[in-house]
Design an enzyme around this catalytic site. Structure first.
Site, mmCIF file in Angstrom:
data_model
loop_
_atom_site.group_PDB
_atom_site.id
_atom_site.type_symbol
_atom_site.label_atom_id
_atom_site.label_comp_id
_atom_site.label_asym_id
_atom_site.label_seq_id
_atom_site.Cartn_x
_atom_site.Cartn_y
_atom_site.Cartn_z
ATOM 1 N N GLY A 57 -14.917 10.755 -27.881
ATOM 2 C CA GLY A 57 -15.067 12.181 -27.888
ATOM 3 C C GLY A 57 -15.919 12.050 -26.271
ATOM 4 O O GLY A 57 -16.700 13.659 -25.848
ATOM 5 N N ARG A 63 -2.327 7.854 -29.107
ATOM 6 C CA ARG A 63 -0.897 8.363 -29.289
ATOM 7 C C ARG A 63 -0.066 8.461 -27.935
ATOM 8 O O ARG A 63 -0.475 9.275 -26.923
ATOM 9 C CB ARG A 63 -0.607 9.535 -30.473
ATOM 10 C CG ARG A 63 -1.886 9.597 -31.453
ATOM 11 C CD ARG A 63 -1.701 8.514 -32.304
ATOM 12 N NE ARG A 63 0.121 8.254 -33.616
ATOM 13 C CZ ARG A 63 0.232 7.735 -34.168
ATOM 14 N NH1 ARG A 63 -0.389 7.069 -34.002
ATOM 15 N NH2 ARG A 63 1.578 7.072 -34.694
ATOM 16 N N HIS A 67 -7.445 7.456 -17.756
ATOM 17 C CA HIS A 67 -7.682 6.028 -18.433
ATOM 18 C C HIS A 67 -8.344 5.275 -17.005
ATOM 19 O O HIS A 67 -8.563 5.171 -16.264
ATOM 20 C CB HIS A 67 -5.225 5.640 -17.566
ATOM 21 C CG HIS A 67 -5.619 4.598 -18.118
ATOM 22 N ND1 HIS A 67 -5.355 4.127 -19.654
ATOM 23 C CD2 HIS A 67 -5.399 2.999 -17.510
ATOM 24 C CE1 HIS A 67 -5.057 2.989 -19.600
ATOM 25 N NE2 HIS A 67 -4.748 1.894 -18.402
ATOM 26 N N ASP A 106 3.490 11.709 -17.508
ATOM 27 C CA ASP A 106 5.097 11.549 -18.158
ATOM 28 C C ASP A 106 5.716 10.805 -18.668
ATOM 29 O O ASP A 106 4.776 10.012 -19.566
ATOM 30 C CB ASP A 106 5.823 11.484 -16.124
ATOM 31 C CG ASP A 106 5.453 9.785 -15.649
ATOM 32 O OD1 ASP A 106 4.934 9.057 -16.854
ATOM 33 O OD2 ASP A 106 6.128 9.673 -14.677
ATOM 34 N N GLY A 129 6.826 7.893 -19.114
ATOM 35 C CA GLY A 129 6.362 6.604 -19.416
ATOM 36 C C GLY A 129 4.478 5.760 -19.871
ATOM 37 O O GLY A 129 4.088 6.927 -20.085
ATOM 38 N N VAL A 130 3.943 4.882 -20.092
ATOM 39 C CA VAL A 130 3.024 4.878 -20.309
ATOM 40 C C VAL A 130 2.057 4.422 -18.858
ATOM 41 O O VAL A 130 1.969 3.795 -18.545
ATOM 42 C CB VAL A 130 2.494 2.901 -21.237
ATOM 43 C CG1 VAL A 130 0.918 3.561 -21.891
ATOM 44 C CG2 VAL A 130 3.291 3.132 -22.904
ATOM 45 N N GLU A 176 -15.651 8.361 -15.432
ATOM 46 C CA GLU A 176 -14.799 8.990 -16.367
ATOM 47 C C GLU A 176 -14.909 10.851 -16.201
ATOM 48 O O GLU A 176 -14.780 11.105 -15.899
ATOM 49 C CB GLU A 176 -14.496 8.544 -17.254
ATOM 50 C CG GLU A 176 -13.027 6.864 -17.441
ATOM 51 C CD GLU A 176 -13.089 6.809 -19.261
ATOM 52 O OE1 GLU A 176 -12.785 7.227 -19.981
ATOM 53 O OE2 GLU A 176 -13.364 5.511 -19.167
HETATM 54 C C1 GRF Z 1 -11.921 6.943 -22.786
HETATM 55 O O1 GRF Z 1 -12.166 5.188 -22.159
HETATM 56 C C2 GRF Z 1 -10.539 6.383 -22.177
HETATM 57 O O2 GRF Z 1 -10.506 6.561 -20.711
HETATM 58 C C3 GRF Z 1 -9.897 5.761 -22.825
HETATM 59 O O3 GRF Z 1 -10.109 5.841 -24.208
HETATM 60 C C4 GRF Z 1 -11.152 6.302 -23.843
HETATM 61 C C5 GRF Z 1 -12.486 7.370 -25.176
HETATM 62 O O4 GRF Z 1 -13.360 7.419 -24.357
HETATM 63 N N1 GRF Z 1 -8.445 6.483 -22.787
HETATM 64 P P1 GRF Z 1 -14.516 8.912 -25.366
HETATM 65 O O5 GRF Z 1 -13.392 9.139 -26.788
HETATM 66 O O6 GRF Z 1 -13.906 10.202 -24.592
HETATM 67 O O7 GRF Z 1 -15.619 8.783 -25.350
#
Ligand code: GRF
Length: 215
Positions: A15, A94, A112, A144, A146-147, A177
């Site tokens: 998180g 998921r 992502h 959407d 797709g993955v 991120e």
């Molecule tokens: C992140 O790199 C996110 O992009 C990916 O899983 C990781 C989760 O990080 N899907 P967090 O749970 O927000 O620390």
């Protein structure tokens, strides 16, 4: 008073993206209110973050819901009952059913850890290191069916060094991120994102003028 965007956040693990969203809201940089956090795992550290910040959360354990449709229906009910407008997938591991996607059309954002369309799916930092790419990064996009294929909102690029491994690259990407995800959410809150086909356009807002986005 500015209207705050009601969001629901889906998590599975640590998180840290949730934390970054919380921090941006608390410091007034993101005009959103977290109506609920949903975790598919009772062990997720993200839940501890919710407790610390008094954020309501619900655990919908996927082990108790072997049918994906039933699991997603539970999530839909919780999100609707809390008045969620935008669903935020912050490290949610998921895959969503078409039932869920059609309940929130172009109202689900995902982050992502690669420069999509390169390396969709899982373990993508390891795949980037093994492939030998010189740059990787992260992508915020609408979900959407797709993955990791939906319309791209924003991306950030990081270098990949010769001595990188999965962990060091993941850490470098995570820092980005934590910057771009709240930023994309703020654009959405301001009503500035317009989706046309595969493309997402960032509309100008009078108070923003022609100013470039600053992360
Ligand atoms: C992140 O790199 C996110 O992009 C990916 O899983 C990781 C989760 O990080 N899907 P967090 O749970 O927000 O620390």
């Amino acid at each position: 008073m500015k209207k705050k965007l009601p969001i629901g956040i889906l998590v599975s693990g640590s998180g840290s993206n949730l934390q970054s969203i919380i921090d941006h809201i608390e410091s007034g940089r993101l005009d959103a209110v977290i109506k609920v956090v949903i975790s598919n795992s009772p062990e997720a550290y993200a839940l501890e973050r919710c407790r610390r910040h008094d954020i309501p959360f619900v655990v919908i354990n996927h082990i108790d819901h072997p049918l994906r449709d039933a699991f997603d229906q539970q999530m839909i009910e919780v999100l609707h009952s809390r008045g969620v407008e935008l669903v935020v997938m912050a490290g949610f591991m998921r895959i969503l059913t078409s039932r869920f996607l059609s309940s929130f059309p172009m109202r689900i954002m995902n982050i992502h850890p690669s420069l999509l369309p390169a390396f969709p799916g899982l373990h993508v930092q390891r795949k980037a290191v093994e492939y030998g790419v010189r740059f990787s990064g992260c992508t915020v996009h609408f979900a959407d069916d797709g993955v990791d294929t939906g319309p791209i909102i924003v991306q950030s690029v990081v270098p990949v060094y010769d001595d990188d491994d999965e962990v060091s690259l993941a850490q470098r990407i995570l820092k980005e991120e934590h910057k771009i995800f709240p930023h994309a959410l703020q654009w959405y809150a301001e009503g500035r994102l317009e989706v046309k086909g595969r493309k997402v356009y960032l509309k100008e807002e009078s108070s923003y003028g022609a100013k470039q986005a600053e992360f």
